[in-house]
Design an enzyme around this catalytic site. Sequence first.
Site, PDB file in Angstrom:
ATOM      1  CG  MET A  40      -2.245   5.814   3.309  1.00 34.11           C
ATOM      2  SD  MET A  40      -0.944   6.444   4.402  1.00 34.11           S
ATOM      3  CE  MET A  40      -0.360   4.900   5.103  1.00 34.11           C
ATOM      4  CE1 TYR A  82      -1.510   3.266 -10.022  1.00 35.79           C
ATOM      5  CE2 TYR A  82      -0.751   3.162 -12.300  1.00 35.79           C
ATOM      6  CZ  TYR A  82      -0.733   2.668 -11.008  1.00 35.79           C
ATOM      7  OH  TYR A  82       0.058   1.589 -10.700  1.00 35.79           O
TER       8      TYR A  82
HETATM    9  N1  LIG Z   1      -1.673  -4.694 -10.037  1.00 36.80           N
HETATM   10  C1  LIG Z   1      -1.032  -4.145 -11.042  1.00 36.80           C
HETATM   11  O1  LIG Z   1      -1.248  -4.481 -12.215  1.00 36.80           O
HETATM   12  C2  LIG Z   1       0.024  -3.102 -10.793  1.00 36.80           C
HETATM   13  C3  LIG Z   1       0.809  -2.679 -11.879  1.00 36.80           C
HETATM   14  C4  LIG Z   1       1.787  -1.726 -11.667  1.00 36.80           C
HETATM   15  C5  LIG Z   1       1.984  -1.204 -10.395  1.00 36.80           C
HETATM   16  N2  LIG Z   1       1.210  -1.621  -9.351  1.00 36.80           N
HETATM   17  C6  LIG Z   1       1.417  -1.019  -8.039  1.00 36.80           C
HETATM   18  O2  LIG Z   1       1.514  -1.998  -7.040  1.00 36.80           O
HETATM   19  C7  LIG Z   1       0.992  -1.499  -5.817  1.00 36.80           C
HETATM   20  C8  LIG Z   1      -0.043  -2.462  -5.259  1.00 36.80           C
HETATM   21  O3  LIG Z   1      -1.047  -2.650  -6.238  1.00 36.80           O
HETATM   22  P1  LIG Z   1      -2.197  -3.742  -6.062  1.00 36.80           P
HETATM   23  O4  LIG Z   1      -2.661  -4.111  -7.413  1.00 36.80           O
HETATM   24  O5  LIG Z   1      -1.738  -4.794  -5.118  1.00 36.80           O
HETATM   25  O6  LIG Z   1      -3.331  -2.837  -5.368  1.00 36.80           O
HETATM   26  P2  LIG Z   1      -4.693  -3.310  -4.654  1.00 36.80           P
HETATM   27  O7  LIG Z   1      -4.837  -4.778  -4.717  1.00 36.80           O
HETATM   28  O8  LIG Z   1      -5.765  -2.452  -5.215  1.00 36.80           O
HETATM   29  O9  LIG Z   1      -4.423  -2.902  -3.131  1.00 36.80           O
HETATM   30  C9  LIG Z   1      -4.367  -1.568  -2.778  1.00 36.80           C
HETATM   31  C10 LIG Z   1      -4.112  -1.470  -1.296  1.00 36.80           C
HETATM   32  O10 LIG Z   1      -4.118  -0.090  -0.910  1.00 36.80           O
HETATM   33  C11 LIG Z   1      -5.097   0.111   0.113  1.00 36.80           C
HETATM   34  N3  LIG Z   1      -5.707   1.440  -0.051  1.00 36.80           N
HETATM   35  C12 LIG Z   1      -6.518   1.862  -1.053  1.00 36.80           C
HETATM   36  N4  LIG Z   1      -6.907   3.132  -0.839  1.00 36.80           N
HETATM   37  C13 LIG Z   1      -6.341   3.515   0.327  1.00 36.80           C
HETATM   38  C14 LIG Z   1      -6.381   4.709   1.086  1.00 36.80           C
HETATM   39  N5  LIG Z   1      -7.108   5.766   0.679  1.00 36.80           N
HETATM   40  N6  LIG Z   1      -5.698   4.777   2.249  1.00 36.80           N
HETATM   41  C15 LIG Z   1      -4.968   3.705   2.661  1.00 36.80           C
HETATM   42  N7  LIG Z   1      -4.877   2.548   1.998  1.00 36.80           N
HETATM   43  C16 LIG Z   1      -5.560   2.447   0.833  1.00 36.80           C
HETATM   44  C17 LIG Z   1      -6.099  -1.017  -0.092  1.00 36.80           C
HETATM   45  O11 LIG Z   1      -6.776  -1.358   1.102  1.00 36.80           O
HETATM   46  P3  LIG Z   1      -8.168  -0.697   1.594  1.00 36.80           P
HETATM   47  O12 LIG Z   1      -9.061  -0.641   0.408  1.00 36.80           O
HETATM   48  O13 LIG Z   1      -8.586  -1.581   2.688  1.00 36.80           O
HETATM   49  O14 LIG Z   1      -7.767   0.676   2.085  1.00 36.80           O
HETATM   50  C18 LIG Z   1      -5.180  -2.167  -0.482  1.00 36.80           C
HETATM   51  O15 LIG Z   1      -4.608  -2.752   0.662  1.00 36.80           O
HETATM   52  C19 LIG Z   1       0.430  -0.118  -6.134  1.00 36.80           C
HETATM   53  O16 LIG Z   1       1.363   0.878  -5.783  1.00 36.80           O
HETATM   54  C20 LIG Z   1       0.237  -0.165  -7.623  1.00 36.80           C
HETATM   55  O17 LIG Z   1       0.275   1.107  -8.217  1.00 36.80           O
HETATM   56  C21 LIG Z   1       0.232  -2.553  -9.520  1.00 36.80           C
END
Ligand SMILES: NC(=O)c1ccc[n+]([C@@H]2O[C@H](COP(=O)([O-])OP(=O)(O)OC[C@H]3O[C@@H](n4cnc5c(N)ncnc54)[C@H](OP(=O)(O)O)[C@@H]3O)[C@@H](O)[C@H]2O)c1
Length: 292
Positions: free
Chosen positions: A93, A183
Amino acid sequence: MGLLQKILVPFAGLILAFCFYSGKEDFKPGMLKGKHVIVTGASAGIGEQMAYHLARMGSHILITARTEGKLQKVVARCLELGAASASYINGNMEDMTFAQSVVKKAEDLWGSLDMLILNHVGVSYFNYFNRDVGHVQKLLDINFLSYVTMTVTALPMLKNSGGSIIVVSSLAGKVGFPFVVPYSATKFALDGFFSSLRQEFVMQNTNISITLCILGLIDTENAMKAVSGVLKSSAAPKEECALEIIKGGALRQREVYYEYFSTKIPLLIRDWAPNLLDYIIRREYNVENLNN
Ligand SMILES: NC(=O)c1ccc[n+]([C@@H]2O[C@H](COP(=O)([O-])OP(=O)(O)OC[C@H]3O[C@@H](n4cnc5c(N)ncnc54)[C@H](OP(=O)(O)O)[C@@H]3O)[C@@H](O)[C@H]2O)c1
Ligand SMILES: *[C@@H]1O[C@H](CO)[C@@H](O)[C@H](O)[C@H]1NC(C)=O
């Protein structure tokens, strides 16, 4: 009389608002059956769980992330769980041409789109701001500009379907938090862009809903790895989080708060006592355990 009106009118307003909100439609899993949905960042974490919920609800799903092997596994599981169809497209992305091609793939597959779930986040560090401006720019591309690009590319299809855009953000996109400076900046940018766009959609009678999701700490593998030992707060389950996001999107809510009280209460304090909120937040960290 004047004073009475000043009291009565807002009071009546409150009662009406309460009746209006409690009369709102409930979520039914059938709402997503046969719908065409894109989920970004669905190879892991919350995005992966959203794909599984949508599969159980019988949606057509297109998922994306960088890692092809993981996407293949998620697609296979979605088909087992009952997805009407499931496909993936892998890529980065950081590249806006790729962001466009995800939406174009949906167009080729289905010719229509009901829900665009923007969820992916680029890898960042969890520490004091390291003054690397290049990293801020790269993260803005991945976390913000690609969301804008996909939205623009999907607009014609979403207009046709009266569809929905779901933007996954964070409490760090509404309030400043330490150790996530780049972030947090990208998440604030999403609020500015999508909240302004929502206004214009209403003014132009564009029937596309925009749901901004304000999440607290969620127990995904990557988040837990980043904050372990440093952040004292407890994390909420990613499965339930994923479901709440889908429900809020299907009900065309303006914002989703998950978990409700741990995100809503800080936001109530924010506007009246910002220094107090900042102080409460700083107390949640064991700074001596930061990696350096
Ligand atoms: N977990 C938390 O505590 C938390 C809190 C607040 C908000 N959020 C939000 O919730 C959402 C999901 O978070 P999560 O914790 O589930 O994240 P995660 O487990 O780290 O997953 C991130 C996803 O994005 C993909 N990704 C990473 N870099 C990328 C790139 N350059 N191009 C395309 N895809 C990419 C990753 O797959 P690949 O590495 O295979 O590309 C993975 O599928 C995010 O928007 C995050 O900001 C999370
Ligand atoms: C907007 O789209 C939704 C969902 O597709 C639909 O239920 C609603 O009736 C539409 N509203 C208008 C004013 O067309």
